[in-house]
Design a protein around this motif. Structure first.
Motif, PDB file in Angstrom:
ATOM      1  N   ASP A  18      60.524  13.144  52.317  1.00 40.21           N
ATOM      2  CA  ASP A  18      59.170  13.580  52.674  1.00 40.21           C
ATOM      3  C   ASP A  18      58.244  12.379  52.587  1.00 40.21           C
ATOM      4  O   ASP A  18      57.949  11.877  51.504  1.00 40.21           O
ATOM      5  CB  ASP A  18      58.714  14.674  51.698  1.00 40.21           C
ATOM      6  CG  ASP A  18      57.293  15.149  51.991  1.00 40.21           C
ATOM      7  OD1 ASP A  18      56.719  14.710  53.011  1.00 40.21           O
ATOM      8  OD2 ASP A  18      56.771  15.959  51.203  1.00 40.21           O
ATOM      9  N   ASP A  19      57.752  11.932  53.744  1.00 44.31           N
ATOM     10  CA  ASP A  19      56.918  10.731  53.758  1.00 44.31           C
ATOM     11  C   ASP A  19      55.556  10.978  53.127  1.00 44.31           C
ATOM     12  O   ASP A  19      54.833  10.038  52.826  1.00 44.31           O
ATOM     13  CB  ASP A  19      56.742  10.228  55.199  1.00 44.31           C
ATOM     14  CG  ASP A  19      56.503   8.721  55.245  1.00 44.31           C
ATOM     15  OD1 ASP A  19      57.137   8.010  54.442  1.00 44.31           O
ATOM     16  OD2 ASP A  19      55.692   8.270  56.058  1.00 44.31           O
ATOM     17  N   GLN A  20      55.199  12.255  52.911  1.00 43.32           N
ATOM     18  CA  GLN A  20      53.918  12.556  52.265  1.00 43.32           C
ATOM     19  C   GLN A  20      54.050  12.724  50.755  1.00 43.32           C
ATOM     20  O   GLN A  20      53.066  13.002  50.079  1.00 43.32           O
ATOM     21  CB  GLN A  20      53.299  13.808  52.889  1.00 43.32           C
ATOM     22  CG  GLN A  20      52.843  13.576  54.328  1.00 43.32           C
ATOM     23  CD  GLN A  20      52.022  14.724  54.870  1.00 43.32           C
ATOM     24  OE1 GLN A  20      52.288  15.872  54.574  1.00 43.32           O
ATOM     25  NE2 GLN A  20      51.017  14.424  55.664  1.00 43.32           N
ATOM     26  N   HIS A  21      55.268  12.571  50.226  1.00 44.98           N
ATOM     27  CA  HIS A  21      55.440  12.547  48.772  1.00 44.98           C
ATOM     28  C   HIS A  21      54.689  11.333  48.230  1.00 44.98           C
ATOM     29  O   HIS A  21      54.615  10.292  48.897  1.00 44.98           O
ATOM     30  CB  HIS A  21      56.942  12.440  48.449  1.00 44.98           C
ATOM     31  CG  HIS A  21      57.256  12.560  46.986  1.00 44.98           C
ATOM     32  ND1 HIS A  21      57.106  11.500  46.114  1.00 44.98           N
ATOM     33  CD2 HIS A  21      57.703  13.606  46.248  1.00 44.98           C
ATOM     34  CE1 HIS A  21      57.454  11.888  44.896  1.00 44.98           C
ATOM     35  NE2 HIS A  21      57.814  13.162  44.953  1.00 44.98           N
ATOM     36  N   PRO A  22      54.097  11.437  47.027  1.00 44.48           N
ATOM     37  CA  PRO A  22      53.350  10.285  46.482  1.00 44.48           C
ATOM     38  C   PRO A  22      54.124   8.979  46.496  1.00 44.48           C
ATOM     39  O   PRO A  22      53.539   7.911  46.668  1.00 44.48           O
ATOM     40  CB  PRO A  22      53.047  10.727  45.045  1.00 44.48           C
ATOM     41  CG  PRO A  22      53.004  12.213  45.101  1.00 44.48           C
ATOM     42  CD  PRO A  22      54.003  12.609  46.144  1.00 44.48           C
ATOM     43  N   SER A  23      55.454   9.035  46.337  1.00 41.24           N
ATOM     44  CA  SER A  23      56.266   7.816  46.358  1.00 41.24           C
ATOM     45  C   SER A  23      56.946   7.594  47.702  1.00 41.24           C
ATOM     46  O   SER A  23      57.848   6.768  47.817  1.00 41.24           O
ATOM     47  CB  SER A  23      57.329   7.869  45.247  1.00 41.24           C
ATOM     48  OG  SER A  23      56.715   7.901  43.985  1.00 41.24           O
ATOM     49  N   TYR A  35      59.253   8.469  51.177  1.00 41.52           N
ATOM     50  CA  TYR A  35      60.601   9.033  51.339  1.00 41.52           C
ATOM     51  C   TYR A  35      61.575   8.494  50.307  1.00 41.52           C
ATOM     52  O   TYR A  35      62.626   9.076  50.061  1.00 41.52           O
ATOM     53  CB  TYR A  35      61.129   8.778  52.753  1.00 41.52           C
ATOM     54  CG  TYR A  35      61.276   7.317  53.114  1.00 41.52           C
ATOM     55  CD1 TYR A  35      62.388   6.596  52.730  1.00 41.52           C
ATOM     56  CD2 TYR A  35      60.283   6.656  53.844  1.00 41.52           C
ATOM     57  CE1 TYR A  35      62.513   5.250  53.048  1.00 41.52           C
ATOM     58  CE2 TYR A  35      60.399   5.319  54.160  1.00 41.52           C
ATOM     59  CZ  TYR A  35      61.519   4.619  53.756  1.00 41.52           C
ATOM     60  OH  TYR A  35      61.652   3.285  54.060  1.00 41.52           O
ATOM     61  N   ALA A  71      61.392   8.635  47.215  1.00 43.31           N
ATOM     62  CA  ALA A  71      61.541   9.596  46.121  1.00 43.31           C
ATOM     63  C   ALA A  71      62.819  10.418  46.287  1.00 43.31           C
ATOM     64  O   ALA A  71      63.463  10.789  45.303  1.00 43.31           O
ATOM     65  CB  ALA A  71      60.324  10.519  46.063  1.00 43.31           C
ATOM     66  N   SER A  72      63.191  10.723  47.538  1.00 35.81           N
ATOM     67  CA  SER A  72      64.441  11.453  47.793  1.00 35.81           C
ATOM     68  C   SER A  72      65.598  10.495  48.070  1.00 35.81           C
ATOM     69  O   SER A  72      66.756  10.794  47.762  1.00 35.81           O
ATOM     70  CB  SER A  72      64.275  12.377  49.003  1.00 35.81           C
ATOM     71  OG  SER A  72      63.215  13.265  48.805  1.00 35.81           O
ATOM     72  N   TYR A 104      54.314   3.843  41.265  1.00 31.36           N
ATOM     73  CA  TYR A 104      53.394   4.892  41.703  1.00 31.36           C
ATOM     74  C   TYR A 104      52.079   4.812  40.917  1.00 31.36           C
ATOM     75  O   TYR A 104      51.000   4.899  41.492  1.00 31.36           O
ATOM     76  CB  TYR A 104      54.047   6.266  41.526  1.00 31.36           C
ATOM     77  CG  TYR A 104      53.106   7.418  41.760  1.00 31.36           C
ATOM     78  CD1 TYR A 104      52.547   7.632  43.014  1.00 31.36           C
ATOM     79  CD2 TYR A 104      52.759   8.277  40.720  1.00 31.36           C
ATOM     80  CE1 TYR A 104      51.664   8.686  43.232  1.00 31.36           C
ATOM     81  CE2 TYR A 104      51.876   9.330  40.939  1.00 31.36           C
ATOM     82  CZ  TYR A 104      51.336   9.529  42.185  1.00 31.36           C
ATOM     83  OH  TYR A 104      50.460  10.555  42.400  1.00 31.36           O
TER      84      TYR A 104
END
Length: 506
Positions: free
Chosen positions: A15-20, A22, A24-25, A246
């Motif tokens: 998810d490119d809108q995650h704070p970190s 993509y 992050a996954s 982050y």
């Protein structure tokens, strides 16, 4: 799998809108991939799945190539052009060469505007700063419709641009062209117009507003000459350092210039900076005027963004603060593009139910101006409008405008079948929002819906659109005496036939 293959690891979704971002996954997915490959066939990874290869040559070439041109100022393509044409060509050339551009046809501005009014809509100590901006067309008049969107290319702080160029030891007056290495043939190269390096940075690289991606820290580690800086950058670029990165980067909205100043031993080639500095993006605003009412103008309603980071650093939105600081007397040319928004222009015969708390009222100011012009010569369908703000005395945006149209047979008046309802959320102990005012007018809303009205919702993308949609579903269920499930289906059917529109922004 259809052909008999077996899954060795679940598909990863980033998810490119995650704070970190993509990563992050990606990080945990890669770890599980290496572990599974090691179990399936250990000879793939003879040193085990957790070995880190320490090899400083594991950096690729940058994706872009910079070509420097020996051109005198008076020999450049821009020397004989008029000021406005010159500015248009410079912006277009700089942005068309940036590797992060979205499409070539949008590199040059669609038109230039100049600000003629900069008015505060909120009281000075109310906790927010919302402005009404009026612009006039400078280059040529473009046609726009209510519900359209204006994109503005913000100006960057000259001091920040100069500081970035100094920090990177660049020559601001050198003429350059930028091309992708994989497309670096003579045809594409010859079509590019050289621009000054400073012009390229100013119009295409966001050096003092956007936060960089993790890859910048990884690449910086290869160019750090101080050992402690190299180690810190490598840690930030690692899966283990993701949370600390982050906190340092995204949470603090650290800019590229701030990051480079925090790691002074890093000297990166300009090619890498062009690739890794976030592109300067236009900001989109709902147009808050009708061209029928203002033939040579376009109006915007803008919340001037400012906040304090966890480490108590003052930050502000690049575009909104730049616009707020413009003096109409200075005649600054503002580069813009016009686009269709998510709110289609309604016909005069279509009844409307509008819900626009805060700056969500912007497009509906244009709708009501347009309908007021139409009503002078033809009969028009009714409009009811629900507006919301904190306090009646603090941030009641366009108060006189709404009230004037809700009286004396105006398009929002009850005499014309319309209505104007305001929720002041903080003027009483219990919070009152637009959805509460909607429930109070449940029967009026249902009557208009039964007459074929269209619903338009605009404003913050947090909870408001979902809460307002739920209020509509409750009203349909109660007034039409149907189940909650049937009411949901009723609203979905309204959406499918193009009569339920939402435009929300963060």
């Amino acid at each position: 799998m259809d052909l008999g293959g077996t899954t060795i690891v679940e598909r990863g979704l980033g998810d490119d809108q995650h704070p970190s971002g993509y990563e992050a996954s990606l990080d945990p997915w890669l770890s599980s991939l290496w572990r599974m490959l090691n179990m399936v066939k250990p000879e793939f990874l003879p040193n085990g799945p957790d070995v880190v290869i320490q090899d400083t040559v594991l950096i690729d070439q940058p994706k872009v190539r910079i070509t420097y041109h020996n051109i005198a100022n008076d020999e450049s393509h821009f020397s004989s052009a008029s000021d406005l044409t010159c500015l248009n060509m410079q912006i277009g050339s700089a942005r068309s060469m940036h590797p992060g551009k979205s499409s070539s046809d949008r590199s040059r501005p669609g038109c230039f505007l100049k600000m003629v009014k900069n008015l505060p809509l909120t009281r000075s100590n109310c906790g927010k700063d919302v402005r009404h901006f009026e612009f006039e067309f400078v280059s040529h008049v473009l046609k726009y419709e209510t519900g359209d969107v204006l994109e503005v290319l913000p100006g960057q702080d000259s001091a920040a641009v100069d500081a970035f160029i100094r920090r990177c030891n660049l020559d601001p007056d050198s003429f350059i062209t930028v091309s992708l290495r994989e497309m670096d043939d003579h045809n594409t190269h010859d079509s590019r117009i050289p621009v000054k390096l400073r012009t390229f940075v100013e119009f295409s690289m966001d050096v003092a507003s956007a936060s960089p991606r993790r890859y910048l820290f990884e690449v910086m580690s290869f160019f750090a000459t101080a050992e402690h800086e190299r180690e810190r950058l490598k840690y930030f670029a690692s899966p283990e350092g993701r949370d600390d990165l982050y906190q340092y980067n995204q949470k603090e909205r650290r800019t590229v210039l701030e990051v480079l100043e925090d790691f002074p031993s890093v000297q990166m080639p300009f090619e890498w900076l062009v690739q890794l500095v976030p592109p300067l993006k236009p900001r989109a605003f709902s147009i808050s005027s009708s061209q029928s009412a203002h033939p040579n103008q376009v109006h915007l309603t803008v919340n001037v963004v400012s906040w304090t980071t966890p480490y108590k650093r003052k930050k502000k939105g690049l575009c909104s603060s730049w616009l707020a600081a413009l003096d109409p007397c200075d005649g600054i040319h503002v580069p813009t593009w016009f686009h269709k928004g998510l709110l289609p222009t309604p016909s005069p015969s279509l009844p409307l139910i509008l819900v626009g708390p805060g700056t969500g009222c912007a497009p509906f100011r244009g709708f009501i101006e347009e309908r007021a012009v139409q009503s002078r010569t033809n009969s028009t369908a009714p409009i009811i409008f629900f507006f919301g703000c904190w306090n009646e005395d603090g941030d009641f945006l366009y108060r006189d405008f709404w009230l004037s149209h809700s009286q004396n047979k105006g398009v929002l008046s009850e005499a014309k079948g319309g209505g104007f309802y305001v929720a002041f959320s903080r003027d009483q102990p219990q919070k009152v929002y637009v959805q509460h005012k909607m429930r109070e007018q449940s029967q009026r809303i249902w009557n208009l819906l039964a007459e074929g009205a269209a619903v338009y919702i605009a404003g913050s993308s947090t909870k408001m659109p979902a809460d307002v949609t739920s209020a509509f579903e409750e009203i349909v269920s109660y007034e039409n005496e149907v189940s909650a499930e049937d009411a949901v289906r009723w609203i979905r059917a309204l959406e499918k036939c193009g009569k339920f529109h939402i435009e929300a922004w963060s």
